[in-house]
Design a protein around this motif. Structure first.
Motif, PDB file in Angstrom:
ATOM      1  N   ARG A   1       0.836  -1.214   0.000  1.00 53.52           N
ATOM      2  CA  ARG A   1       0.000   0.000   0.000  1.00 53.52           C
ATOM      3  C   ARG A   1       0.861   1.251   0.000  1.00 53.52           C
ATOM      4  NH1 ARG A   1      -4.867  -1.375  -1.595  1.00 53.52           N
ATOM      5  NH2 ARG A   1      -4.988  -3.576  -1.133  1.00 53.52           N
ATOM      6  N   CYS A   2       1.817   1.261  -0.919  1.00 57.17           N
ATOM      7  CA  CYS A   2       2.650   2.447  -1.095  1.00 57.17           C
ATOM      8  C   CYS A   2       1.838   3.497  -1.846  1.00 57.17           C
ATOM      9  CB  CYS A   2       3.894   2.043  -1.886  1.00 57.17           C
ATOM     10  SG  CYS A   2       4.914   3.413  -2.426  1.00 57.17           S
TER      11      CYS A   2
ATOM     12  N   ARG B   1      -4.243  11.275  -7.093  1.00 55.63           N
ATOM     13  CA  ARG B   1      -4.299   9.819  -7.102  1.00 55.63           C
ATOM     14  C   ARG B   1      -5.723   9.304  -7.099  1.00 55.63           C
ATOM     15  NH1 ARG B   1      -3.243   6.435  -3.672  1.00 55.63           N
ATOM     16  NH2 ARG B   1      -2.753   4.708  -5.037  1.00 55.63           N
ATOM     17  N   VAL B   2      -5.941   8.358  -7.978  1.00 61.42           N
ATOM     18  CA  VAL B   2      -7.205   7.639  -7.942  1.00 61.42           C
ATOM     19  C   VAL B   2      -7.081   6.592  -6.838  1.00 61.42           C
ATOM     20  CG1 VAL B   2      -8.823   6.272  -9.276  1.00 61.42           C
ATOM     21  CG2 VAL B   2      -7.338   7.947 -10.414  1.00 61.42           C
ATOM     22  N   PRO B   3      -7.958   6.600  -5.839  1.00 67.38           N
ATOM     23  CA  PRO B   3      -7.852   5.579  -4.795  1.00 67.38           C
ATOM     24  C   PRO B   3      -7.897   4.184  -5.416  1.00 67.38           C
ATOM     25  CG  PRO B   3      -9.484   7.224  -4.194  1.00 67.38           C
ATOM     26  CD  PRO B   3      -9.089   7.509  -5.619  1.00 67.38           C
ATOM     27  N   ALA B   4      -7.079   3.290  -4.894  1.00 71.51           N
ATOM     28  CA  ALA B   4      -6.956   1.934  -5.462  1.00 71.51           C
ATOM     29  C   ALA B   4      -8.242   1.138  -5.233  1.00 71.51           C
ATOM     30  CB  ALA B   4      -5.788   1.232  -4.815  1.00 71.51           C
TER      31      ALA B   4
ATOM     32  N   ARG C   1      -6.786  -1.296   3.685  1.00 67.98           N
ATOM     33  CA  ARG C   1      -7.407  -1.112   2.367  1.00 67.98           C
ATOM     34  C   ARG C   1      -8.204   0.178   2.298  1.00 67.98           C
ATOM     35  NH1 ARG C   1      -8.635  -6.577  -0.956  1.00 67.98           N
ATOM     36  NH2 ARG C   1      -6.421  -7.088  -1.038  1.00 67.98           N
ATOM     37  N   SER C   2      -8.831   0.520   3.398  1.00 70.78           N
ATOM     38  CA  SER C   2      -9.596   1.775   3.397  1.00 70.78           C
ATOM     39  C   SER C   2      -8.676   2.954   3.718  1.00 70.78           C
ATOM     40  CB  SER C   2     -10.723   1.702   4.426  1.00 70.78           C
ATOM     41  OG  SER C   2     -10.183   1.689   5.724  1.00 70.78           O
TER      42      SER C   2
END
Lengths: 314, 314, 314
Positions: free
Chosen positions: A105-106, A311-314, B38-39
């Motif tokens: 989660r970089c 950034r587009v959230p993943a 993740r969130s």
């Protein structure tokens, strides 16, 4: 050239193809960070909870430190990963590294790599925003942005200026990024150095002139940008000796006066004093070399902040 | 075996002897950290004010980074100490290191060491909670926990599964920790590889079967866990060549279909593609290798958090 | 000697010339940090928003870690810069490094360098407060401060004590800083070791006595301070062998009883057990070696905090 392949709002892989309208917001935000930094009140929460990884396949204490400071001043968790290139010489492994970074989660990935295009390759595989911190002989975009910012602070604008980039231009990613940025911003660029380091063919880059004579190249310029002469150029026979190089292409007092009065003297560091630049010129009132470093942190704060927002959230 | 000698609530030195009831709370807490991660809203204060020292006597960028991220996401002050083993080859010096760490008020100590038992030795001398991040050929407990978590996410439970651990099992601390965990959780474990790497005597470990034939070993398993083949195995004559190894023991498409449909493919990384695993298998939809890395950070957060809560104040 | 050239309120470059009145506030603040640290409630905001750079031209995991912990516990952004000396062997380059640090808005600079005087040279060029973390054979002031603090905690005062500094005194920056501090605080100092390591001429340092006989030197002292014997001393012919050294100058049980009952045994670490100190003496109840490390963090917190308050904003 159409739209930039190297800047998408999400990654900053290079400056080639970027327009003045795309470049200026970085300089403006950096200017405000420079002010905050001088007053020692950085905004600490822009990257709070974000993870910035400095992934350096080539060692560079200065650039790594500059990004580390920029990230920490914005409140990011900063992790340094220095990787010996020997263990990653296969493309496959670079992609496995990308997968690992995704899994960790970089959010922001700063990459320095000896191979041109490595950051671009990574950017296609990672969810993080990628900032190119220098790749091979390709680009070093944050260096050119900080150079531009330093010039703008002193001369007000980049439009209509004449900038001489001197020395080992052909091998230099710093030169390449500066050529893209300066021409986009309306400066005229001169490339000045011996034919072995500044091939005449570089004139075809567009909006640049090639000079093999220092005196002609520096005449009436607004900015003299010197480059570090790597020692391996001598081993490779491209330069006879450091002393010879200084005699014909070093920036000394005698040559400095050919430029406009108060022309700026710049160097991306670290300097070889007495090789590409005379010590008294490096320390003169026309030198803005130290300010370049200061602007480096501000520019990197601006880049990290802006890319992070896009950034587009993943 | 009676109670675990390796887990006391305060240290996590290995998984041998731990019961399902002791293991599950780690997996449950890790699952909640994985969700938060993740969130992108990690709880930042669980380790606020605590000092985590990553004491690595062997270099491992991946594992060190994973613990560093876990610690920083929980708000700890993280210090990396990479120590060349040459300067600590006497047991005495290891104990002096322990004394130094105590004096520095270290709360959580993550230790990687080439010698089996080094973390256990340190744990008897330091006030910090010790997490074994890999010791010699002994254990690597957080790796097995993250493997278990990854399996549980996909298959719902570990009970009643058949897991094949393939390749260089005999030298692997990852395999050893997985054997302890998987059998404790009610999985059946198969060890699959050539006799030089999987001695028949390993069957005496209890609840494991040894296979020297890949096809037989993979038939109808729920999980294929491949291990990295260290290059030194070839030098030592245990494996004829990487190509030979792949031919007889590599996990490729042809062998993958022997396992259950949708069997999971796992690897602790970094992979030698084309040696222990075929590239297309590593990248297939059955591969959960990237997710293992992601779970690695979550599991380490859970371990640091739980051990930290159990610590008796000094 | 007049006022200190090495302590100005802003930098701490050495202890030579400092008065008891200048030294005591550091010890007092350190004492309060030691208490807070034991109760695990460090004040986290004294250096919030400040940048501390650990600039180490010599590797030293222990000292670097101690300053890193001190900085982080006070809330500073801490950056480690380890620089191979090869690339900075010209004074010019050291000054360029100073310019870089200024540009990066470094507030506190901790410097370790193989050359005596390097931190002082840097302090004249940087805006940051400079702390000498050991320079050549010159000084290591925070080590002497933590030694003093440890003594004061046990014996109440430094006034009127007799302290024996034993072993490789001549080459030791630790010894030199301790001589300055202890004599300033009213202790009597004995330098004890072979003539090759403790030249008779050292008696001229003032307020110190030189002993070449261990038994005479340790008789009735309050504190025995042993120093690490560097292996290169043997190569240089100054010491015949480790075994010989231990026989004539090692601190063992037989010699310990010559000192006062309950005399303190100290060592700056890391120890060569069986060379300058016997293992049972290092681990005896009279040894305060571990406490020295603990006080190290507290002293460095005090130094960083006090220098930081004195800084003239740039």
């Amino acid at each position: 050239m159409a739209d930039s392949q190297l800047y998408s709002g999400r990654h900053l892989l290079g400056l080639e193809g970027m327009t003045a309208a795309q470049i200026e917001p970085f300089l403006d935000l950096a200017a405000s960070y420079a002010l905050l930094s001088r007053s020692r009140t950085p905004p600490r929460d822009a990257l709070r909870g974000r993870t910035l990884i400095n992934l350096f396949f080539e060692d560079s204490t200065r650039t790594r430190t500059s990004f580390e400071l920029a990230g920490k001043r914005l409140g990011a968790d900063v992790i340094n990963m220095t990787v010996a290139t020997s263990s990653v010489n296969k493309g496959e492994t670079l992609l496995d590294t990308a997968a690992t970074l995704n899994a960790m989660r970089c959010d922001l990935l700063v990459v320095r790599h000896a191979q041109s295009g490595a950051p671009a390759l990574l950017s296609r595989k990672v969810e993080a925003s990628v900032v190119n911190a220098g790749d091979g002989m390709h680009e070093h975009p944050t260096q050119a942005l900080l150079d531009a910012m330093t010039i703008r602070r002193h001369l007000g604008t980049l439009r209509g200026l004449t900038v001489a980039i001197c020395g080992d231009v052909g091998h230099s990613r710093v030169a390449r990024s500066n050529i893209h940025l300066l021409t986009a911003m309306g400066s005229k660029v001169r490339l000045v150095g011996p034919p072995t380091l500044v091939p005449a063919a570089m004139a075809s880059l567009g909006n640049v002139e090639v000079f093999h004579d220092m005196e002609a190249g520096l005449r009436d310029v607004d900015v003299i940008m010197t480059l570090r002469l790597q020692r391996e150029r001598m081993g490779a026979g491209l330069v006879p000796s450091a002393r010879e190089f200084f005699r014909f292409y070093g920036v000394d007092r005698r040559r400095l006066v050919l430029a406009k009065p108060n022309a700026l003297v710049m160097h991306p560091g670290p300097m070889n004093r007495g090789v590409e630049i005379a010590s008294d010129v490096a320390d003169s009132t026309q030198s803005v070399i130290q300010e370049q470093v200061e602007m480096g942190v501000a520019v990197r704060m601006a880049v990290l902040d802006r890319l992070s927002r896009m950034r587009v959230p993943a």
